[in-house]
Design a protein around this motif. Structure first.
Motif, PDB file in Angstrom:
ATOM      1  N   ALA A 160       0.820  -1.225   0.000  1.00 17.51           N
ATOM      2  CA  ALA A 160       0.000   0.000   0.000  1.00 17.51           C
ATOM      3  C   ALA A 160       0.853   1.274   0.000  1.00 17.51           C
ATOM      4  O   ALA A 160       0.498   2.264  -0.631  1.00 17.51           O
ATOM      5  CB  ALA A 160      -0.956   0.006   1.188  1.00 17.51           C
ATOM      6  N   GLY A 161       2.005   1.231   0.679  1.00 22.50           N
ATOM      7  CA  GLY A 161       2.829   2.430   0.811  1.00 22.50           C
ATOM      8  C   GLY A 161       3.889   2.567  -0.268  1.00 22.50           C
ATOM      9  O   GLY A 161       4.703   3.490  -0.236  1.00 22.50           O
ATOM     10  N   HIS A 162       3.898   1.639  -1.241  1.00 25.71           N
ATOM     11  CA  HIS A 162       4.934   1.676  -2.277  1.00 25.71           C
ATOM     12  C   HIS A 162       4.537   2.564  -3.447  1.00 25.71           C
ATOM     13  O   HIS A 162       3.379   2.640  -3.819  1.00 25.71           O
ATOM     14  CB  HIS A 162       5.212   0.255  -2.798  1.00 25.71           C
ATOM     15  N   LYS A 163       5.546   3.180  -4.059  1.00 24.40           N
ATOM     16  CA  LYS A 163       5.336   3.967  -5.279  1.00 24.40           C
ATOM     17  C   LYS A 163       5.360   3.019  -6.481  1.00 24.40           C
ATOM     18  O   LYS A 163       5.999   1.965  -6.428  1.00 24.40           O
ATOM     19  CB  LYS A 163       6.462   5.001  -5.425  1.00 24.40           C
ATOM     20  N   PRO A 164       4.701   3.411  -7.603  1.00 21.05           N
ATOM     21  CA  PRO A 164       4.688   2.541  -8.789  1.00 21.05           C
ATOM     22  C   PRO A 164       6.064   2.059  -9.241  1.00 21.05           C
ATOM     23  O   PRO A 164       6.213   0.892  -9.624  1.00 21.05           O
ATOM     24  CB  PRO A 164       4.046   3.439  -9.849  1.00 21.05           C
ATOM     25  N   THR A 165       7.085   2.937  -9.170  1.00 16.58           N
ATOM     26  CA  THR A 165       8.423   2.522  -9.635  1.00 16.58           C
ATOM     27  C   THR A 165       9.028   1.436  -8.762  1.00 16.58           C
ATOM     28  O   THR A 165      10.006   0.801  -9.159  1.00 16.58           O
ATOM     29  CB  THR A 165       9.405   3.718  -9.650  1.00 16.58           C
ATOM     30  N   GLU A 166       8.472   1.250  -7.559  1.00 22.27           N
ATOM     31  CA  GLU A 166       8.984   0.211  -6.659  1.00 22.27           C
ATOM     32  C   GLU A 166       8.247  -1.121  -6.837  1.00 22.27           C
ATOM     33  O   GLU A 166       8.426  -2.032  -6.048  1.00 22.27           O
ATOM     34  CB  GLU A 166       8.862   0.683  -5.193  1.00 22.27           C
ATOM     35  N   MET A 167       7.407  -1.184  -7.883  1.00 18.91           N
ATOM     36  CA  MET A 167       6.611  -2.397  -8.095  1.00 18.91           C
ATOM     37  C   MET A 167       6.825  -2.957  -9.499  1.00 18.91           C
ATOM     38  O   MET A 167       7.140  -2.225 -10.428  1.00 18.91           O
ATOM     39  CB  MET A 167       5.137  -2.069  -7.891  1.00 18.91           C
ATOM     40  N   SER A 168       6.593  -4.279  -9.620  1.00 21.10           N
ATOM     41  CA  SER A 168       6.687  -4.918 -10.937  1.00 21.10           C
ATOM     42  C   SER A 168       5.489  -4.510 -11.787  1.00 21.10           C
ATOM     43  O   SER A 168       4.502  -3.960 -11.273  1.00 21.10           O
ATOM     44  CB  SER A 168       6.681  -6.435 -10.768  1.00 21.10           C
ATOM     45  N   GLY A 169       5.578  -4.796 -13.080  1.00 25.23           N
ATOM     46  CA  GLY A 169       4.465  -4.501 -13.983  1.00 25.23           C
ATOM     47  C   GLY A 169       3.164  -5.140 -13.524  1.00 25.23           C
ATOM     48  O   GLY A 169       2.116  -4.503 -13.523  1.00 25.23           O
ATOM     49  N   GLY A 170       3.259  -6.400 -13.115  1.00 28.04           N
ATOM     50  CA  GLY A 170       2.069  -7.117 -12.673  1.00 28.04           C
ATOM     51  C   GLY A 170       1.453  -6.490 -11.430  1.00 28.04           C
ATOM     52  O   GLY A 170       0.232  -6.382 -11.309  1.00 28.04           O
TER      53      GLY A 170
END
Ligand code: ADP
Ligand code: ADP
Length: 234
Positions: free
Chosen positions: A137-147
């Motif tokens: 929940a607290g992560h930014k988009p760049t810190e997440m995989s495409g999925g």
């Protein structure tokens, strides 16, 4: 009565001096609560159709009705408001705001509805949990995989329980295992909340769980098939 009605829809793009007829006299009716898959060859006009249905682009000719509203006659401002109040959209390219966390991205549609910040973030976090992203929940988009980003995009589309959700190849960038999970979770959420779900897809599996499969070819409806329970089980 159908929740989405398309009458003599035509879309022409101009590219330099050339005209591209992307849609030519498309007629359709989609019933409330249906899961409708739009299939067909690449370049046949599927994304163009979805963009007209969702009011993201204006038709060259013809009409799109959502409920009793003719969205093709709305001004840009009316349309923006209508989309915020009644529609959800899942983009192939996620379209998340890079400076917001996952929860803040998901909470955006609730902000437009006037839900307070604390309640919004609570609901957004719940929606992320349903997509298996409770810890992100607290992560930014760049810190997440495409999925993961796509699941944030799906949570954002569902959080305000719109009447209709449109999705353009929502699982196009996911691996096959994640695709299955995300797909079924998404369709269950649509069914549970009686949300009409219209999706462009290449997934054969998906077309099999649809209530309606519309095939587009060369900018026209080639077939429009309502699946009965028997056809779905086969
Ligand atoms: P599909 O989603 O079935 O692959 P599209 O709806 O993206 O097909 O495209 C249908 C046709 O319209 C294609 O010939 C495509 O090149 C053209 N097209 C789509 N969007 C645009 C645009 N913004 N400008 C010019 N041509 C476009
Ligand atoms: P899809 O996988 O849905 O076919 P595309 O890669 O064809 O997606 O298109 C992605 C985006 O680019 C769409 O929003 C579409 O409107 C736009 N687009 C497609 N074809 C063209 C084109 N010939 N010129 C400009 N924009 C286009």
């Amino acid at each position: 009565a159908p929740i989405i009605r398309v009458e003599h829809l035509r879309k022409v793009y101009r590219v330099g001096h050339e005209k591209v007829i992307a849609l030519n006299d498309v007629n359709l009716a989609i019933e409330p609560g249906e899961v409708c898959c739009i299939v067909g060859p690449s370049g046949s006009g599927k994304s163009t159709l979805l963009n007209q249905l969702a009011g993201l682009e204006k038709p060259t000719k013809g009409h799109v009705f959502i409920g009793k509203h003719d969205i093709s006659e709305m001004t840009e401002n009316e349309l923006a408001k209508f989309r915020q109040e009644h529609l959800g959209f899942i983009f192939q390219s996620y379209n998340l705001l890079p400076n917001l966390t996952a929860a803040e991205n998901v909470a955006l549609p609730l902000m437009f509805k006037g839900v307070g910040r604390k309640e919004r973030l609570k609901l957004a976090t719940q929606e992320l949990k349903k997509m298996g992203l409770g810890k992100r929940a607290g992560h930014k988009p760049t810190e997440m995989s495409g999925g993961q980003q796509q699941r944030v995009g799906i949570a954002r589309a569902f959080v305000a329980k719109p009447k209709v959700i449109f999705a353009d190849e929502p699982t196009g960038n996911l691996d096959s295992q994640t695709t299955k999970q995300v797909l079924y979770r998404m369709l269950n959420m649509a069914k549970e909340n009686n949300i009409t779900f219209v999706m462009v897809t290449h997934e054969r599996d998906l077309a099999a769980v649809a209530d309606r499969v519309v095939t587009i070819k060369d900018g026209k409806v080639e077939s429009d098939v309502v699946m009965d329970a028997e056809a779905k089980a086969a």
